[in-house]
Design an enzyme around this catalytic site. Sequence first.
Site, mmCIF file in Angstrom:
data_model
loop_
_atom_site.group_PDB
_atom_site.id
_atom_site.type_symbol
_atom_site.label_atom_id
_atom_site.label_comp_id
_atom_site.label_asym_id
_atom_site.label_seq_id
_atom_site.Cartn_x
_atom_site.Cartn_y
_atom_site.Cartn_z
ATOM 1 N N GLY B 201 -5.159 26.097 -14.355
ATOM 2 C CA GLY B 201 -5.974 26.736 -13.271
ATOM 3 C C GLY B 201 -6.249 28.136 -13.458
ATOM 4 O O GLY B 201 -6.362 28.775 -14.377
ATOM 5 N N GLY B 226 -9.415 15.613 -14.926
ATOM 6 C CA GLY B 226 -8.299 16.630 -14.468
ATOM 7 C C GLY B 226 -8.292 17.877 -14.973
ATOM 8 O O GLY B 226 -8.486 17.994 -16.144
ATOM 9 N N LEU B 227 -8.125 18.806 -13.967
ATOM 10 C CA LEU B 227 -8.236 20.081 -14.630
ATOM 11 C C LEU B 227 -7.300 20.714 -15.367
ATOM 12 O O LEU B 227 -6.037 20.435 -15.235
ATOM 13 C CB LEU B 227 -8.164 21.099 -13.393
ATOM 14 C CG LEU B 227 -8.505 22.474 -13.408
ATOM 15 C CD1 LEU B 227 -9.945 23.079 -14.086
ATOM 16 C CD2 LEU B 227 -8.181 23.476 -12.290
ATOM 17 N N ASP B 228 -7.751 21.043 -16.714
ATOM 18 C CA ASP B 228 -6.853 21.518 -17.780
ATOM 19 C C ASP B 228 -6.042 20.322 -17.961
ATOM 20 O O ASP B 228 -4.848 20.803 -18.708
ATOM 21 C CB ASP B 228 -6.228 22.930 -17.056
ATOM 22 C CG ASP B 228 -6.983 24.109 -16.973
ATOM 23 O OD1 ASP B 228 -8.160 23.908 -17.499
ATOM 24 O OD2 ASP B 228 -6.829 24.725 -16.150
ATOM 25 N N GLU B 229 -6.172 19.150 -18.013
ATOM 26 C CA GLU B 229 -5.302 18.086 -18.405
ATOM 27 C C GLU B 229 -5.829 17.319 -19.567
ATOM 28 O O GLU B 229 -5.308 16.180 -20.163
ATOM 29 C CB GLU B 229 -5.238 17.216 -17.316
ATOM 30 C CG GLU B 229 -4.174 17.843 -16.130
ATOM 31 C CD GLU B 229 -4.041 17.094 -14.592
ATOM 32 O OE1 GLU B 229 -4.760 15.696 -14.824
ATOM 33 O OE2 GLU B 229 -3.260 17.477 -13.910
#
Lengths: 284, 284, 284, 284
Positions: B201, B226-229
Amino acid sequence: MQKITILIHCKDQKSIIASVTNYIASIDGNIIYLDQHVDAIENVFFMRLECEFNKQKWDLEAMKNDFKTHLADPLNMTWDMYQQENKPKMALFVSKYDHCLYDILGRYCAGELELEIPLIISNHEDLKPVAERFNIPFFHIPFTKENKETGELEHLDILKKFEVNFIVLARYMQIITPKVIEQYKNKIINIHHSFLPAFPGAKPYHSAFERGVKIIGATSHYVTEGLDEGPIIEQDISRVAHNHSIEDFIMKGRDLERMVLARAIKLHSERKIMVYNNKTVVFS
Amino acid sequence: MQKITILIHCKDQKSIIASVTNYIASIDGNIIYLDQHVDAIENVFFMRLECEFNKQKWDLEAMKNDFKTHLADPLNMTWDMYQQENKPKMALFVSKYDHCLYDILGRYCAGELELEIPLIISNHEDLKPVAERFNIPFFHIPFTKENKETGELEHLDILKKFEVNFIVLARYMQIITPKVIEQYKNKIINIHHSFLPAFPGAKPYHSAFERGVKIIGATSHYVTEGLDEGPIIEQDISRVAHNHSIEDFIMKGRDLERMVLARAIKLHSERKIMVYNNKTVVFS
Amino acid sequence: MQKITILIHCKDQKSIIASVTNYIASIDGNIIYLDQHVDAIENVFFMRLECEFNKQKWDLEAMKNDFKTHLADPLNMTWDMYQQENKPKMALFVSKYDHCLYDILGRYCAGELELEIPLIISNHEDLKPVAERFNIPFFHIPFTKENKETGELEHLDILKKFEVNFIVLARYMQIITPKVIEQYKNKIINIHHSFLPAFPGAKPYHSAFERGVKIIGATSHYVTEGLDEGPIIEQDISRVAHNHSIEDFIMKGRDLERMVLARAIKLHSERKIMVYNNKTVVFS
Amino acid sequence: MQKITILIHCKDQKSIIASVTNYIASIDGNIIYLDQHVDAIENVFFMRLECEFNKQKWDLEAMKNDFKTHLADPLNMTWDMYQQENKPKMALFVSKYDHCLYDILGRYCAGELELEIPLIISNHEDLKPVAERFNIPFFHIPFTKENKETGELEHLDILKKFEVNFIVLARYMQIITPKVIEQYKNKIINIHHSFLPAFPGAKPYHSAFERGVKIIGATSHYVTEGLDEGPIIEQDISRVAHNHSIEDFIMKGRDLERMVLARAIKLHSERKIMVYNNKTVVFS
């Protein structure tokens, strides 16, 4: 099932990988690891295989014969074959420094090394208590200018008696004689406390300090007749700064020596290294 | 001669390497690089090949058809085949930070990247002068909460028009919409300025400073919903100490971001990455 | 308020730190950074200070005079004093390689360097378009065996005209003449593409490949008359393996050269380096 | 002469360095090392000094009183003062893993650590033979849900009896109780086998493998009540790749754990660490 490690090198040639993998399939082996390397300049092919075979069907000698007849000789290969359950025997040569010795014996006892340590040889008695603490036979073999010849004979004698497969010089500080080098070609590992080829020879930390380098290193290599000129196995480095004294260099270097020697021992004992043209192919 | 890169993955099966190498030999190809990996837990086989073929004898489409019929379909493979001379087209998405942009364009002009950069897209006009300095078309496509939908349409339109093969978010700072992610699956590379999964994030350097870490990092990964996943491609780190301010973290981080993104771009454009189970296989 | 950086070295002596800090307090300065180093072997004291002073009360010349009279002369100090807002002027010398040039100019435009680049000098015309792209004056000064003398005169002339404070050889590939070295003592930074003192001179990547090292490096240093023997500023390394070709060494080395040169430029321009006995003290 | 280490922190204030160095000069001390740090956000000043004093003239208690009266109290300092010849006593807590234990004891015997190890405490009997091998008293104190309270009492009892100064959890695997943490605040060092704050809690190597990271790490930190949330002392990392199994992660991790814990022990025992706001200031 038994696990077999095979190391091969030969002239590079068309379909060489297919030839090897077809052969393994033909004798009901299952390849569980394969890595290969082509030296495009020298035109040489290197391969490392780990295979599973039925234990009932094949013993090692029979398999070696079959491999030689049907694959290795026709393709003019240089090769080795090992049962993984058959651990190599390592002789430790030490002098007075104990940090690498403690590190290796600690790893050995902690179950990290796939090898046996049947003995420790030293030109001094200082580290005998360490050997005793770990219950490993210790042989004090003086080795000075005057008694080099008897020392060498004793070395060869004991190494043979204990069926030693490879030798590790854990800061042994003495020159290994040509006869021993010849008999254990690419089987003697030394740790040199510099980032070779910088600072070969004696007192490398002092030389590094003098030159004002910002990084120091350590190098593990196979011993050849040229001092610190053998095939390099592994190197690592540590940052230093203007506020580090020679004593700091030496202390930081101890960690490098430990790590770089331990990695070389592990790689060699797991038969992951091949030597060619004074360089190493190190499989992962 | 033409150079062809082949990427394969399929269920692991006996003699799979022999099957592939025999096939290449059968169509008069010469393997100049082979690397493979078996995911022993998932029982999946991955392979990357570089081969040479006679240019007169084979065009890419004919070879693809033959490969599909005689090797890939029978063994139920997922695969890709590329002519090395056919460089991929990369779109650069930027916002206001310019350090990654300068680094990528510098490498591009210095001839280090086997790719083409037909365009730069940004949600701001700030970096237009940089694009002009390097003579690369620049498209300003505003992208706010209000105009996400038109922005997305414009993105897809331009990407299609320029036949873009993959997208690099060089500190783009905006969320990519699901439709774009779907159309460029495992083809959008992001640089995140932390050592993922730590500090996902916004404002990771501030969080790292707050936590008192002794090492900061950067991570390049493929973009998923998925954020940064998404699957991690490459990571690197830099040491920090108590006497570094947040500004120092950010400055050191810029070097990490540059390096880690540049390596990911190079690996992707040379077709060295395969994605499986949200992880990457990265061939050397 | 104005920010002043002070560098000091002198014979180590009792209460030296107290003397300096008392002096700064006595002239109403506020120390915001202090680092010091004692070379215990040479018995030399080094100190770097950043202080804030009232701008109305002190101009730089007045402060220098006061410092000299009341502190430096009595304690027999060698010293320098800089206003931080006064950025040093850096001349870039290049030849045909462009990767370091692009990296430096990218960082310069991205606002990472506290310096000015008034000009680029080259013995070839190849990189003129790069200079033009970044709007920096480019001077083509041929420099061969035949015209070394006129070349040197032109160099000194232009450097003086542009009031150059320090010189960076961004893979310049030519020997700097003794007269230029003398006039810019500890003010010419070179990047050498090896881990010095290993592999000085030409073609270090080839030598490293030949030797079979497992780690390559790069070294930034001040230029002295001895080839690649000047005080080392910064070094870094990258791992290599048996499967890397010389071309891979060179490509990996480009990243090292960029990073190691950029760090040296940053350190020098922020006045964080002191030279003593052919070694550097590098303050953080 | 005797060597004294002094650690100070207090509100940052004008001329603070001059105050300290003047004081040391006034009592005929000689500063041989000084490092300081200002936390500009919190406005706190930190300093570490090593000084030499005449042994006849000063004993430690007298010096402490003088320091308190004439420097520390007037400037509202938090501080500590140690004689370097007075080595701290370290208790080792272990469970079943032996690699960190062997490493610490090896370093201890090799003379690398300025401390004493009066005892080893474990919740299992497995490592008793290792303690015996090194002739260190071993206490088996079971520690399960049911007997936490008696276990804690026994811990506190033994720690007091042996005058333990700090505790090292060498992969102890049990939660330390709040009462012990309170009595040994910033004096209990743990090694966590991940790159915190990534992967806190149990099985971090499995989580790292699952996530597909390209770098794993280890973190040494002081124990606080929040699990793996205490002030970080040291971290280090190791590269991993797609061809590494969880077992490979664990094996590589063992080297990280050894190194990162050993460095923390060395720093703490040499009184180089100060804690503030859940972060560490680590002097070099």
